[in-house]
Design a protein around this motif. Structure first.
Motif, short mmCIF file in Angstrom:
data_model
loop_
_atom_site.label_atom_id
_atom_site.label_comp_id
_atom_site.label_asym_id
_atom_site.label_seq_id
_atom_site.Cartn_x
_atom_site.Cartn_y
_atom_site.Cartn_z
N ALA A 160 0.82 -1.21 0.00
CA ALA A 160 0.00 0.00 0.00
C ALA A 160 0.86 1.26 0.00
O ALA A 160 0.49 2.26 -0.62
CB ALA A 160 -0.92 0.00 1.22
N ALA A 161 2.00 1.23 0.71
CA ALA A 161 2.86 2.42 0.75
C ALA A 161 3.35 2.80 -0.64
O ALA A 161 3.32 3.98 -1.02
CB ALA A 161 4.05 2.16 1.68
N THR A 162 3.78 1.81 -1.41
CA THR A 162 4.24 2.09 -2.77
C THR A 162 3.06 2.41 -3.70
O THR A 162 3.10 3.35 -4.49
CB THR A 162 5.02 0.90 -3.34
N ALA A 163 1.99 1.63 -3.60
CA ALA A 163 0.83 1.83 -4.48
C ALA A 163 0.22 3.20 -4.30
O ALA A 163 -0.18 3.87 -5.28
CB ALA A 163 -0.21 0.74 -4.22
N ALA A 164 0.14 3.65 -3.04
CA ALA A 164 -0.43 4.98 -2.79
C ALA A 164 0.46 6.07 -3.35
O ALA A 164 -0.03 7.07 -3.90
CB ALA A 164 -0.64 5.18 -1.29
N GLY A 165 1.78 5.90 -3.22
CA GLY A 165 2.70 6.88 -3.80
C GLY A 165 2.59 6.94 -5.31
O GLY A 165 2.58 8.03 -5.92
N VAL A 166 2.51 5.78 -5.95
CA VAL A 166 2.35 5.73 -7.40
C VAL A 166 1.01 6.33 -7.82
O VAL A 166 0.91 7.04 -8.84
CB VAL A 166 2.48 4.28 -7.90
N THR A 167 -0.03 6.07 -7.02
CA THR A 167 -1.34 6.65 -7.29
C THR A 167 -1.27 8.18 -7.28
O THR A 167 -1.82 8.86 -8.16
CB THR A 167 -2.37 6.17 -6.26
N ARG A 168 -0.58 8.70 -6.29
CA ARG A 168 -0.42 10.17 -6.20
C ARG A 168 0.34 10.72 -7.39
O ARG A 168 -0.02 11.77 -7.96
CB ARG A 168 0.31 10.51 -4.89
N ASP A 169 1.40 10.02 -7.80
CA ASP A 169 2.17 10.48 -8.96
C ASP A 169 1.37 10.41 -10.25
O ASP A 169 1.52 11.26 -11.14
CB ASP A 169 3.45 9.64 -9.11
N SER A 170 0.50 9.40 -10.37
CA SER A 170 -0.24 9.18 -11.61
C SER A 170 -1.47 10.08 -11.74
O SER A 170 -1.76 10.60 -12.83
CB SER A 170 -0.67 7.71 -11.71
N PHE A 171 -2.21 10.24 -10.62
CA PHE A 171 -3.47 10.96 -10.67
C PHE A 171 -3.41 12.35 -10.04
O PHE A 171 -4.36 13.12 -10.12
CB PHE A 171 -4.58 10.16 -9.99
#
Length: 424
Positions: free
Chosen positions: A363-374
């Motif tokens: 979740a830590a990585t996925a949330a960071g990637v989510t922030r970068d993407s959206f």
């Protein structure tokens, strides 16, 4: 005394491990690293924090809690102190990710299960709740202090040095005052009538941990607990503890103010987890877990609409509500491990907790990637809310063990952990 020392160690270890949550913005500003890169370091930290737990529990059985805990604090001190010299992202991964992750993982919730099982017959749920609250609360209460230090003249390096020195200061406390078993003091466990002889260490720590996983993995209960706890980790340590501050900052809230809200979550978590421990001595743990997960899911679904530049009434309500639920899942999960796996609960819970942290790492990585993407964390909050409801359904599928029945399956052959007469 043992519970108090354990509480101090857990507060410290959890606080030291979680401090990168307050360093995301300073590191991005100084080095230009993305949220995804910093999230990777935190994911390594969270993963090792969890995977280390069952091996640390086995090491405690083999070499003693005192030595393992003191060594873990030393690793945390090294990992934090050396960050002042880093210049590349891989160094952040090695120091905060690997060293601090390994150190903090050795003093995690497997440590809680070990103390509760060895030292207490009565009030196990309450003690587990208090110690669990110490671990979770420490990670959140430290954040405002770290955030304040990062804005001082020394910046984030001052915070890293302070964390290192405090970790070193706990080592003498552990070495001087901690004891391994009640039998070492000639007393029975709390609430017990007989002195239980200390077990004779046999076999390697790695074998104890691996055998524990092999035996537990044969049971349906283990997998239901493991998957549910993975979701628990994703929706707490991986998402809220790591990304709440930068998410609030995205909406104009100052970092120190957002860290203060996390500290409030920690305070209410202390109350909620202790209450959960008290309830787990009296209420079906499966029902407790289901209720906690559903309530958490609902709170996460409304969180994206609560962020603003200032602290509002609805955000305060969320902080209280979510805080009461933050790590309330730990006492009933430990209780279920104890019911189904007996005296092997420490090692089995270590593996369940490893799944918790793997979920947090993802979740830590996925949330960071989510922030970068959206450009927004909102999708991460919504997914976490839905997953929490799923964890509630998994919890209700765990079979209840009658009071007089034997554990479902011992995770480790009993003679490896306790002498035969102690088990009887």
């Amino acid at each position: 005394m043992i519970a108090a020392i354990g509480f101090v160690a857990l507060v410290g270890a959890a606080g030291f491990r979680a401090t990168p949550g307050a360093l995301v913005e300073p590191l991005k500003q100084e080095f230009g690293w993305s949220s995804g890169v910093i999230g990777l370091a935190m994911s390594v930290n969270l993963a090792l924090y969890g995977v280390t737990a069952p091996f640390a529990a086995a090491l405690m059985e083999r070499f003693g809690v005192r030595k393992v805990t003191a060594g873990a604090m030393t690793l945390i001190a090294l990992g934090s102190g050396l960050t002042v010299f880093m210049t590349s992202a891989w160094q952040l991964v090695m120091l905060w990710g690997v060293l601090v992750g390994l150190g903090a993982g050795s003093i995690s919730l497997g440590f809680v299960a070990t103390i509760g099982t060895r030292w207490f017959v009565k009030r196990q749920g309450l003690v587990t709740g208090i110690l669990s609250a110490g671990g979770a609360t420490g990670s959140l209460i430290f954040l405002p202090l770290v955030a304040s230090l990062t804005e001082s003249s020394g910046g984030w390096r001052t915070a890293a040095i302070v964390v290192s020195l405090v970790a070193l200061a706990t080592v003498p406390l552990i070495l001087l005052f901690f004891r391994e078993h009640p039998a070492d003091l000639g007393i029975p466990p709390y609430g017990g009538d007989e002195i239980v002889p200390a077990p004779v260490p046999t076999g390697s720590a790695a074998r104890l941990a691996v055998d524990g996983l092999k035996q537990a993995a044969k049971t349906r209960t283990f997998w239901l607990l493991a998957v549910g706890f993975a979701i628990c980790g994703a929706t707490t340590n991986g998402l809220v503890a790591t990304h709440f501050i930068p998410a609030a900052h995205d909406h104009g809230m100052p970092t120190v103010t957002a860290a203060g809200l996390l500290a409030m979550i920690g305070i209410f978590d202390l109350i909620g987890t202790i209450l959960s421990g008290w309830l787990s001595d009296r209420v079906d743990s499966r029902i407790l877990l289901a209720v906690y997960y559903v309530l958490r899911g609902l709170s996460l679904l409304v969180l994206p609409s609560l962020f603003s530049e200032e602290i509002t009434g609805p955000m305060v309500i969320f902080v209280i509500f979510y805080g009461m639920d933050f790590i309330a899942t730990v006492p009933p999960t430990v209780a279920l491990c104890r019911e189904h796996f007996g005296m092997s609960a420490g090692i089995v819970f270590g593996w369940v907790f490893a799944c918790h942290q793997l979920g947090a790492a993802f979740a830590a990585t996925a949330a960071g990637v989510t922030r970068d993407s959206f450009g927004d964390y909102a999708p991460a909050w919504y997914v976490a809310g839905v997953l929490s409801v799923g964890a509630a359904l998994l919890s209700m599928r765990i079979k209840r063990v009658p009071v007089e029945s034997e554990p479902e399956a011992p995770a480790v052959p009993v003679p490896d952990l306790l002498p035969e007469e102690a088990h009887s």
